[in-house]
Write an enzyme that holds these catalytic residues in place. Structure first.
Site, PDB file in Angstrom:
ATOM      1  N   SER A 135       0.831  -1.251   0.082  1.00 37.45           N
ATOM      2  CA  SER A 135      -0.083  -0.026  -0.075  1.00 37.45           C
ATOM      3  C   SER A 135       0.838   1.198   0.010  1.00 37.45           C
ATOM      4  CB  SER A 135      -0.790   0.125   1.337  1.00 37.45           C
ATOM      5  OG  SER A 135      -1.368   1.306   1.394  1.00 37.45           O
ATOM      6  N   TYR A 161      -1.880  -1.225  10.755  1.00 41.44           N
ATOM      7  CA  TYR A 161      -2.108  -1.395   9.151  1.00 41.44           C
ATOM      8  C   TYR A 161      -0.827  -1.251   8.485  1.00 41.44           C
ATOM      9  CZ  TYR A 161      -4.038  -1.416   4.489  1.00 41.44           C
ATOM     10  OH  TYR A 161      -4.224  -1.466   3.133  1.00 41.44           O
TER      11      TYR A 161
END
Ligand code: NAD
Ligand code: MG
Length: 297
Positions: free
Chosen positions: A189, A202
């Site tokens: 990401s 995360y």
């Protein structure tokens, strides 16, 4: 009609902010989102780039994984789909689309946090497809927390198990079955490079995925197995509407990118097709950023 091959301005190709504020429980369903994301149902055309390939895709019911599953089938691959049992309604639609493309779809729901599921997922995939040569880890968990003190050990554990451990367990189980020529693709990401203050757990899994993949690429390159990564920017998926973002941030989701809008899952399909296909034969240990222009190293 306009599709992914129509010359056009990418800033206006898809919905621009603002979105309606909305929230869902659990992993969330694509079919409950407003607007419904584009996973390529009407926009992705295949051209035989993955003819006869055998792919396992996690998180294949919705979002990016669904776009990958649809594209892979239309490129000629048979696909095993992993997702959570409560996502069956989304998964049913993907199975129908794969079958409509004339390919085999094998639905194997279960919980990625469970090592036994990950191991049996691979064994059943090999059995059902008669082998395996593409492993795509897309399944992931993202829950925002305003403060580190709000992150429970349970959440920290689940985020790491879903995003990092499951990838490890699945690849470990798959390796004995992967012939030379196979591709492993993991999902990082933009959060690995520009972490949000509300996504400490995360974001850190996403840099772990990047480094894990680059190390493994060194190890498997000599065997002819290529490991690569896709790093998406903000993409309109259930992950974001089911606790991935504070709900009041959703209306402006994606507005900060140079293109001024969120990406749609369909816009991630081609990078995963490229990295699976023999076209990318000399691309190894790479992280392909698909961020609408948000800078990455
Ligand atoms: P999504 O919610 O559509 O997909 C995530 C999928 O993960 C779910 O559909 C679910 O099937 C699966 N999953 C989650 N927990 C699971 C569990 N315990 N067991 C089995 N399956 C489980 O959302 P998405 O945005 O398409 O996410 C796909 C990947 O893309 C994730 O790894 C996410 O981190 C990554 N990503 C997303 C964005 C974004 O903005 N949407 C940005 C960067 C990276
Ligand atoms: Mg889902």
């Amino acid at each position: 009609m306009s599709d992914q091959y129509t010359f056009q301005d990418p800033t206006t190709q898809y919905a621009q902010p603002t979105f309606e504020e909305q929230t869902q429980d659990g992993p969330g369903l694509a079919l409950k989102m407003d607007p419904e994301p584009d996973h390529g149902e009407q926009t992705y055309r295949g051209t035989g780039r993955l003819e006869g390939r055998k792919a396992l895709v996690t998180g294949a019911d919705s979002g990016i994984g669904r776009a990958v599953a649809i594209a892979y089938a239309r490129e000629g691959a048979d696909v095993v789909l992993s997702y959570l049992p409560e996502e069956q309604a989304d998964a049913d639609e993907v199975v129908a689309l794969i079958e409509a493309a004339g390919r085999k779809a094998v639905a194997l729901p279960g919980d990625l946090v469970d090592e036994a599921y990950c191991t049996s997922l691979v064994a059943q995939a090999v059995e059902a497809l008669g082998g395996l040569d593409v492993v795509v880890n897309v399944g992931g968990k993202q829950q925002f927390a305003e403060s580190l003190t709000d992150i429970t050990t349970e959440q920290f554990d689940e985020t790491y198990k879903t995003n990092v451990y499951a990838m490890f367990w699945i690849i470990k189980a798959a390796l004995p079955h992967l012939p030379a020529g196979s591709s492993i693709i993991n999902t990082s990401s933009v959060q690995a490079y520009s972490p949000s203050p509300t996504l400490v757990d995360y974001a850190s899994t996403k840099s772990a995925i990047n480094t894990f993949s680059k190390a493994l690429a060194q190890q498997l390159g000599p065997k002819g197995i290529r490991v690569n990564v896709v790093a998406p920017g903000p993409v309109w998926t259930p992950l974001q509407t089911a606790g991935g973002q504070p709900p009041d941030k959703l209306p402006e989701f994606g507005a900060q990118t140079p293109l001024g809008r969120a990406g749609q899952p369909a816009e991630l399909a081609a990078p995963y097709v490229f990295l699976a296909s023999q076209e990318s034969s000399y691309v190894v240990g790479e992280t392909l950023s698909v961020t609408g222009g948000m800078p990455t190293p």
